[in-house]
Design an enzyme around this catalytic site. Structure first.
Site, PDB file in Angstrom:
ATOM      1  N   LEU A  96       0.819  -1.208   0.000  1.00 31.98           N
ATOM      2  CA  LEU A  96       0.000   0.000   0.000  1.00 31.98           C
ATOM      3  C   LEU A  96       0.857   1.263   0.000  1.00 31.98           C
ATOM      4  O   LEU A  96       1.922   1.302   0.609  1.00 31.98           O
ATOM      5  CB  LEU A  96      -0.921   0.006   1.223  1.00 31.98           C
ATOM      6  CG  LEU A  96      -2.021  -1.063   1.243  1.00 31.98           C
ATOM      7  CD1 LEU A  96      -2.741  -1.039   2.587  1.00 31.98           C
ATOM      8  CD2 LEU A  96      -3.013  -0.854   0.103  1.00 31.98           C
ATOM      9  N   LEU A 145       0.997  -5.839   1.017  1.00 31.50           N
ATOM     10  CA  LEU A 145      -0.035  -6.396   0.151  1.00 31.50           C
ATOM     11  C   LEU A 145       0.557  -7.004  -1.114  1.00 31.50           C
ATOM     12  O   LEU A 145      -0.024  -7.921  -1.696  1.00 31.50           O
ATOM     13  CB  LEU A 145      -1.055  -5.303  -0.201  1.00 31.50           C
ATOM     14  CG  LEU A 145      -2.324  -5.714  -0.949  1.00 31.50           C
ATOM     15  CD1 LEU A 145      -3.086  -6.795  -0.191  1.00 31.50           C
ATOM     16  CD2 LEU A 145      -3.215  -4.512  -1.193  1.00 31.50           C
ATOM     17  N   ASP A 176      -3.295  -7.967   5.723  1.00 27.91           N
ATOM     18  CA  ASP A 176      -4.272  -7.805   4.651  1.00 27.91           C
ATOM     19  C   ASP A 176      -4.119  -8.921   3.629  1.00 27.91           C
ATOM     20  O   ASP A 176      -3.307  -9.826   3.802  1.00 27.91           O
ATOM     21  CB  ASP A 176      -4.121  -6.425   3.995  1.00 27.91           C
ATOM     22  CG  ASP A 176      -2.694  -6.137   3.544  1.00 27.91           C
ATOM     23  OD1 ASP A 176      -1.955  -7.102   3.241  1.00 27.91           O
ATOM     24  OD2 ASP A 176      -2.309  -4.957   3.490  1.00 27.91           O
TER      25      ASP A 176
END
Length: 291
Positions: A96, A145, A176
């Site tokens: 991210l 991620l 995540d």
């Protein structure tokens, strides 16, 4: 590639006219739609390359995630047998884009949090729902991620110089990409905790030994090794490929979507909180570019 016009390469030469026309339409759509990724429509598969203009080191903001989701949706309904996901440059994906997240959360934290979380949830779900095989060519570091989505794909090939890290706790985040269930299943709970809680930086061979990566290839011949195997898969029957994936992942999608929902709900709470904002600001301010 930064600052230059994105081009989508057409490998449909020497094919019948009607098929070349279909390729041309798809190429024009790709060229006009995407800014942060490159989409190459090959004979038998679609290649999606992270090549971000709006972020650094192929990090993921809302725009990049939406473009990847869009490219997957198009590949799901065209004549591609599978998708090859890779990246331009020496970095695969740094997760991210926290600079971008902090920028948006500064003004209307609650509204921005909902938008960011929904985008990420839909991005992850697009991998879960994709019925054709997704093959990943990891050319360099995969962080956050960028690493956690790998188990949602079907085959992962890594350059020997690639490394993998999910240092969530260091910048005040929670896991995540469904990693809270995929990592323990793949590598065992102890190794998963080292990755998700302690931020273990795993080299390519360690990732292969733990099951996060399928094969590791020498840097000098990485691209050639990948393309040889891609051509082998291209020769396979599309019905067989899709149904083989369906059998391997039978009954997994519900569990993955539930994990994605849980993870996104926790992130929503973190991003909406003053403490979560403080951790992200501290991370962004103290970040040292190591590439």
């Amino acid at each position: 590639m930064r600052g230059k016009e994105r081009k989508v390469i057409d490998d449909a030469r020497d094919q019948p006219l009607d098929k070349r026309v279909r390729f041309s339409v798809r190429l024009l759509e790709s060229a006009s739609t995407y800014k942060d990724i490159v989409v190459r429509k090959k004979d038998g598969f679609t290649q999606i390359l992270l090549s971000t203009r709006s972020t650094y080191n192929n990090t993921l903001n809302r725009e990049v995630m939406n473009e990847v989701k869009s490219a997957l949706e198009k590949a799901a309904v065209d004549d591609s047998k599978f998708v090859l996901l890779s990246a331009v440059g020496s970095v695969f994906c740094c997760g991210l884009d926290f600079d971008n997240i902090v920028k948006h959360l500064k003004y209307n934290r609650k509204r921005a949090t909902v938008k960011l979380v929904d985008t990420m949830k839909n991005f992850v779900n697009s991998f879960i729902e994709f019925k054709k095989p997704i093959i990943v060519s990891v050319n360099g570091p995969a962080i956050g991620l960028g690493a956690s989505i790998l188990p949602l794909c079907d085959v992962v090939w890594a350059n020997e110089k690639a490394w993998f890290q999910t240092p969530y706790t260091r910048f005040g985040q929670s896991p995540d990409g469904c990693s809270t269930i995929t990592f323990p299943k793949i590598m065992g709970r102890a190794a998963a905790n080292e990755m998700l809680i302690n931020g273990w930086k795993m080299n390519a061979q360690e990732a292969c030994d733990k099951g996060l990566v399928s094969q590791v290839f020498w840097s000098e011949t990485f691209t050639q090794e990948v393309m040889v195997r891609i051509q082998e898969i291209t020769s396979c029957n599309s019905f067989v490929l899709e149904n083989s994936k369906a059998l391997v992942r039978y009954n997994m999608n519900v569990e993955l979507k539930q994990a994605n929902e849980r993870e996104c709900e926790v992130l929503k709470k973190i991003w909406a909180s003053a403490q979560g904002m403080e951790y992200m600001l501290k991370y962004v301010q103290n970040k040292i570019d190591s590439f």
